[in-house]
Design a protein around this motif. Structure first.
Motif, PDB file in Angstrom:
ATOM      1  N   PRO A   1       0.805  -1.227   0.000  1.00 18.51           N
ATOM      2  CA  PRO A   1       0.000   0.000   0.000  1.00 18.51           C
ATOM      3  C   PRO A   1       0.838   1.277   0.000  1.00 18.51           C
ATOM      4  O   PRO A   1       0.494   2.231  -0.713  1.00 18.51           O
TER       5      PRO A   1
ATOM      6  N   TRP B   1       0.662 -16.861   0.163  1.00 20.72           N
ATOM      7  CA  TRP B   1       0.637 -16.034   1.360  1.00 20.72           C
ATOM      8  C   TRP B   1      -0.681 -15.298   1.550  1.00 20.72           C
ATOM      9  O   TRP B   1      -0.821 -14.489   2.450  1.00 20.72           O
TER      10      TRP B   1
ATOM     11  N   ILE C   1      -4.872 -14.247  -0.264  1.00 24.35           N
ATOM     12  CA  ILE C   1      -5.731 -14.143  -1.445  1.00 24.35           C
ATOM     13  C   ILE C   1      -5.997 -12.682  -1.715  1.00 24.35           C
ATOM     14  O   ILE C   1      -6.397 -11.933  -0.815  1.00 24.35           O
TER      15      ILE C   1
ATOM     16  N   HIS D   1      -7.998  -3.692  -1.308  1.00 25.27           N
ATOM     17  CA  HIS D   1      -6.925  -4.360  -2.020  1.00 25.27           C
ATOM     18  C   HIS D   1      -6.534  -3.618  -3.283  1.00 25.27           C
ATOM     19  O   HIS D   1      -5.362  -3.574  -3.636  1.00 25.27           O
TER      20      HIS D   1
ATOM     21  N   ASP E   1       6.470 -11.950  -6.862  1.00 24.96           N
ATOM     22  CA  ASP E   1       5.256 -12.040  -6.051  1.00 24.96           C
ATOM     23  C   ASP E   1       4.040 -11.594  -6.843  1.00 24.96           C
ATOM     24  O   ASP E   1       2.935 -11.539  -6.318  1.00 24.96           O
TER      25      ASP E   1
ATOM     26  N   ARG F   1       7.578  -8.741   2.440  1.00 23.38           N
ATOM     27  CA  ARG F   1       6.799  -7.632   1.938  1.00 23.38           C
ATOM     28  C   ARG F   1       5.383  -7.791   2.454  1.00 23.38           C
ATOM     29  O   ARG F   1       4.777  -8.841   2.269  1.00 23.38           O
ATOM     30  N   LYS F   2       4.875  -6.721   3.054  1.00 24.24           N
ATOM     31  CA  LYS F   2       3.572  -6.851   3.700  1.00 24.24           C
ATOM     32  C   LYS F   2       2.497  -6.176   2.861  1.00 24.24           C
ATOM     33  O   LYS F   2       2.633  -5.028   2.448  1.00 24.24           O
ATOM     34  N   SER F   3       1.430  -6.897   2.594  1.00 25.50           N
ATOM     35  CA  SER F   3       0.294  -6.345   1.863  1.00 25.50           C
ATOM     36  C   SER F   3      -0.961  -6.607   2.668  1.00 25.50           C
ATOM     37  O   SER F   3      -0.927  -7.409   3.587  1.00 25.50           O
ATOM     38  N   PRO F   4      -2.067  -5.977   2.286  1.00 28.96           N
ATOM     39  CA  PRO F   4      -3.293  -6.217   3.056  1.00 28.96           C
ATOM     40  C   PRO F   4      -3.709  -7.681   3.076  1.00 28.96           C
ATOM     41  O   PRO F   4      -4.490  -8.088   3.916  1.00 28.96           O
ATOM     42  N   TRP F   5      -3.215  -8.446   2.127  1.00 29.47           N
ATOM     43  CA  TRP F   5      -3.677  -9.821   2.090  1.00 29.47           C
ATOM     44  C   TRP F   5      -2.654 -10.817   2.605  1.00 29.47           C
ATOM     45  O   TRP F   5      -2.868 -12.008   2.552  1.00 29.47           O
TER      46      TRP F   5
ATOM     47  N   VAL G   1       1.754 -11.617   4.058  1.00 30.50           N
ATOM     48  CA  VAL G   1       3.161 -11.224   4.036  1.00 30.50           C
ATOM     49  C   VAL G   1       3.920 -12.204   3.157  1.00 30.50           C
ATOM     50  O   VAL G   1       3.859 -13.416   3.373  1.00 30.50           O
ATOM     51  N   VAL G   2       4.618 -11.674   2.172  1.00 27.05           N
ATOM     52  CA  VAL G   2       5.449 -12.517   1.324  1.00 27.05           C
ATOM     53  C   VAL G   2       6.772 -12.715   2.034  1.00 27.05           C
ATOM     54  O   VAL G   2       7.483 -11.754   2.302  1.00 27.05           O
TER      55      VAL G   2
ATOM     56  N   HIS H   1       7.236 -19.542  -0.960  1.00 27.71           N
ATOM     57  CA  HIS H   1       6.785 -18.263  -1.475  1.00 27.71           C
ATOM     58  C   HIS H   1       7.590 -17.842  -2.683  1.00 27.71           C
ATOM     59  O   HIS H   1       7.053 -17.336  -3.647  1.00 27.71           O
TER      60      HIS H   1
END
Lengths: 434, 370
Positions: free
Chosen positions: A221, A292, A294, A302, B231, B300-304, B306-307, B314
């Motif tokens: 983000p 990791w 969806i 998203h 990713d 790497r952190k995303s809303p869905w 962490v990679v 991964h």
């Protein structure tokens, strides 16, 4: 004035036993608009209206019958998810039989323009959707002017429409003009690349450009925010005119204004596309399944897919068409007509000079009494006479130049007290000119 | 037997450069070669260091030849060694981040105060940054050679030329030093040992520029293709993409490292085959740490989710790191020295009808000899 209104009494009608009367007020015929009737409320029943507030409904009904059309162009390097996004936006499978070429096969490929048309119907409203794709864009090693074929295509559509509009039978003009161009920006770069800038600058005055940040699930983000800011800055820096959302009126409510503001801040839209449905937390969503997590396409936390879809289909489709019609097409038309007129005038001037080769220009205009070039002897087109015309042209030009020179020299002469015998040395026709 | 082969080659190359021993995970004891048959009475105590020369003869006592490994190790630790890695790819593919992640330190230009807002250069530039990093008493002088501007222009014709020129220049420098009469004890090695080429994860196939670049450069340097920012691909897409890429590389005749033709024996071949099957590695780089299941991981952190960079489910970063650093680092240097450099040298010798040694140490004034 009011007396006139009052005299129109609906109760004079004897339609009470026909079942044509509206249930609310038995003195009025049943409205064909049902719940869309603007005069539906109780208080309206007692007032007298002309009734033209139903015009929007009438327009609506006519257009629904006719159906709508929309042409969307997608442009960008291959592999950015354009086809997937188009399929997700319109819930179709336009690219079922597409065969992806490998790099060897693509060496000799130039930028093509392909069109796919699909008819979609939803709740009785028909939409004829045309997607214009640009495979091969930006894929070669040397991509100089690869946007040329795209610009030519758009101009062709304008030209086609222009011709149809000026034609005799205007009943069924097919509108193939491109209403909107989604330009896909790669998320792997640091903002806009030189190719992106050149493409958008070449097309921003021909079509509505909506920039889109592709494959946004690559970015976290904070990266998305940074990139969006950078891209917006660069767009301003390079003077690219992307599609501007119309400003909302000052009397709209706060919610709407807030939404509008959010929309403007989201450019370029960071999108993700997906054609597959995956299972997430017990419910089925369209998305991409990673080890990791969806990614849900329709989740606004998203990505901006929902915003883009709403903008494109639900709120701004008509505006896009209007801007295309009123701005881009009119620009094209004006340019076209101007250049046509210029050509015609040039042609006329040239043929005029050709026709009267041995006279001096100014003498002729004085004699003919008019400043306009006289319409010309038609049909001198073969190459020999063309050559002759050109030669005569050159002679005339030289003569005019000489004439102008001597004229200014003579004036110069006579502005000083020169002896009179110089006067006698001048040819008689020039003396005439003075 | 690997150790023995090094010694032989050293003789052949005239001891012009001390080739440091491999930094493989230290085996406890080298395995007994199969052909040494222990005699009934006198079994060799130590490892049977029967190389190609002794074929079958039994040793009567422990000589201590194997301690050469220890001696070499000590020497290496004192002198340290250098490694030059080049990264090539479009801007924004995460090259600098990956290099930082590989060497677990801020070694790329990204950390050297270079602002990410710099404009894309008009031609391909070559920028190199050197660092000395130390681990377990072993010093390594690591040089990262970056190529900003590659593939970013509208017209990218021949954008690989500056890179090829740079690589050849390094060979030339080394050649000049080698050809001197008074040679330095240890010639500084600036030759590019490995070139990581970053492929953009489009999911379709290789781009034309990728193929052109790799065709030209796989012949002069060890080329390792890598799928950047992977990713963005789901596991299925990843496998499909890798297969397609491998097929295209095969069709175009691009030999990436480890090259099939340089496999020395079956053991090498089987190891390398496994690696070749897994290439190109799909990697993700990151220098940020997050908490996952009460562990701190790079990711790497995303809303869905962490990679995790070092999680083999991964991405294949750990495979790349093990391959590049833990097992094949020395081999990369050897192949560069013995094959690519020798090819260049042979070409130069043939072109000029022989190289004359330069009388002065510096040699810049006598350019005409070469």
């Amino acid at each position: 004035m009011s007396k006139d209104f009052e005299s129109r009494q609906w109760s004079q009608l004897d339609a009470s036993d026909c079942g044509l009367l509206s249930p609310i007020s038995p003195s009025r015929p049943k409205s064909p608009w049902g719940r869309f009737d603007p005069y539906d409320s109780q208080e309206d029943q007692d007032k007298e209206y002309v009734g033209f507030a139903t015009l929007p409904n009438q327009v609506h009904r006519k257009s629904v019958k006719k159906g709508f059309d929309f042409t969307l162009m997608v442009a960008g390097e291959s592999g950015l998810g354009k086809s997937t996004l188009v399929n997700s936006l319109f819930l179709t499978d336009l690219y079922k039989d597409r065969k992806l070429l490998n790099a060897e096969e693509r060496i000799t490929q130039t930028v093509e323009i392909t069109k796919h048309t699909v008819d979609i119907e939803e709740k009785g409203v028909k939409l004829k959707l045309t997607i214009v794709d640009t495979p091969g864009f930006g894929d070669a090693v040397n991509n100089t002017e690869c946007w040329k074929s795209v610009a030519d295509y758009i101009d062709q559509q304008f030209e086609q429409y222009f011709r149809d509009e000026s034609g005799l039978n205007r009943k069924n003009i097919q509108d193939n003009r491109v209403h909107c161009c989604l330009y896909f920006i790669s998320p792997f770069g640091h903002g806009l690349r030189p190719l992106d800038v050149e493409f958008m600058k070449a097309l921003h005055e021909k079509v509505n450009i909506v920039p889109v940040l592709a494959k946004a699930d690559t970015l976290t983000p904070s990266e998305v925010k940074k990139k969006k800011l950078k891209i917006r800055e660069e767009i301003e820096q390079y003077g690219i005119k992307i599609y501007q959302f119309p400003d909302c009126d000052s009397d709209e409510d706060e919610d709407f204004k807030q939404q509008d503001h959010e929309l403007k801040e989201s450019i370029p839209f960071a999108v993700i596309g997906s054609n597959t449905v995956v299972e997430a937390k017990g419910k089925r969503v369209r998305g991409r399944l990673y080890p990791w997590g969806i990614v849900e396409v329709e989740n606004s936390a998203h990505c901006d897919f929902v915003k883009l879809r709403n903008m494109l289909v639900r709120t701004h489709m008509q505006d896009l068409k209007d801007v295309t019609r009123e701005t881009h097409y009119e620009n094209y038309r004006a340019q076209c007509i101007q250049s046509m007129t210029r050509m015609v005038v040039k042609e006329r001037n040239r043929k005029y000079e050709m026709c009267f080769p041995f006279c001096l220009y100014s003498k002729l205009t004085r004699e003919s009494g008019t400043d306009f070039p006289i319409p010309m002897v038609p049909g001198i087109t073969d190459s020999e006479t063309e050559k002759l015309i050109r030669e005569k042209d050159e002679e005339v030009r030289h003569k005019i130049k000489r004439h102008m020179k001597t004229r200014s020299a003579i004036r110069h002469c006579f502005s000083r007290p020169w002896p009179l015998f110089h006067f006698l040395l001048m040819p008689p026709c020039l003396i005439n000119q003075l | 037997c690997r150790v023995m082969t090094i010694l032989n080659r050293r003789d052949a190359a005239d001891m012009s450069e001390m080739v440091p021993p491999e930094v493989r995970p230290k085996p406890a004891v080298p395995a007994k070669p199969a052909h040494v048959v222990p005699s009934s009475a006198h079994t060799p105590h130590g490892p049977g260091a029967g190389g190609p020369g002794s074929g079958g003869s039994t040793l009567l006592g422990y000589i201590g030849i194997d301690t050469i490994i220890e001696q070499m190790r000590k020497k290496t630790m004192k002198t340290g060694f250098d490694f030059n890695i080049m990264v090539v790819g479009h801007s924004g593919l995460g090259k600098s981040t990956l290099v930082n992640t590989l060497f677990k330190s801020q070694v790329s230009r990204k950390s050297a105060g270079w602002s990410r807002d710099e404009k894309i250069p008009k031609t391909v530039e070559i920028k190199s940054v050197s660092h000395v990093i130390e681990e377990g008493g072993v010093k390594m002088k690591l040089t990262i050679i970056d190529t900003p501007g590659f593939g970013d222009q509208i017209n990218n014709n021949n954008c690989w030329e500056p890179i090829e020129k740079y690589i050849n220049e390094q060979y030339e420098k080394f050649l000049k030093e080698e050809v001197n009469i008074a040679r330095k004890k240890r010639i500084p090695d600036t030759r590019v040992h490995c070139c990581l080429y970053f492929i953009s994860p489009t999911g379709h196939s290789l781009r034309q520029l990728d193929i052109e670049f790799m065709k030209h450069l796989s012949r002069v340097v060890n080329l390792i293709p890598v799928i950047a920012k992977s990713d963005t691909l789901t596991p299925d897409e990843k496998t499909d993409f890798k297969q397609r890429v491998r097929k295209e590389l095969e069709i175009c005749g691009i030999e990436f490292y480890p090259q099939k033709e340089f496999d020395e024996d079956t053991e090498d071949k089987s190891d390398n085959d496994k690696i070749r099957e897994a290439m190109p590695f799909a990697v993700v780089g990151s220098d940020k740490e997050y908490q996952v299941n009460s562990k701190r991981v790079l990711g790497r952190k995303s809303p869905w989710g962490v990679v995790e960079v070092e999680n083999p489910n991964h991405c294949e970063f750990s495979l790349l790191r093990d391959f590049l650093i833990r097992s094949h680092l020395q081999d990369l240097k050897e192949v560069t020295h013995n094959i690519h450099y020798e090819t260049y040298r042979a070409k130069r010798l043939n072109d000029n009808g022989g190289l004359h040694p330069i009388s002065t140490g510096v040699g810049d004034t006598q350019e005409s000899n070469l």
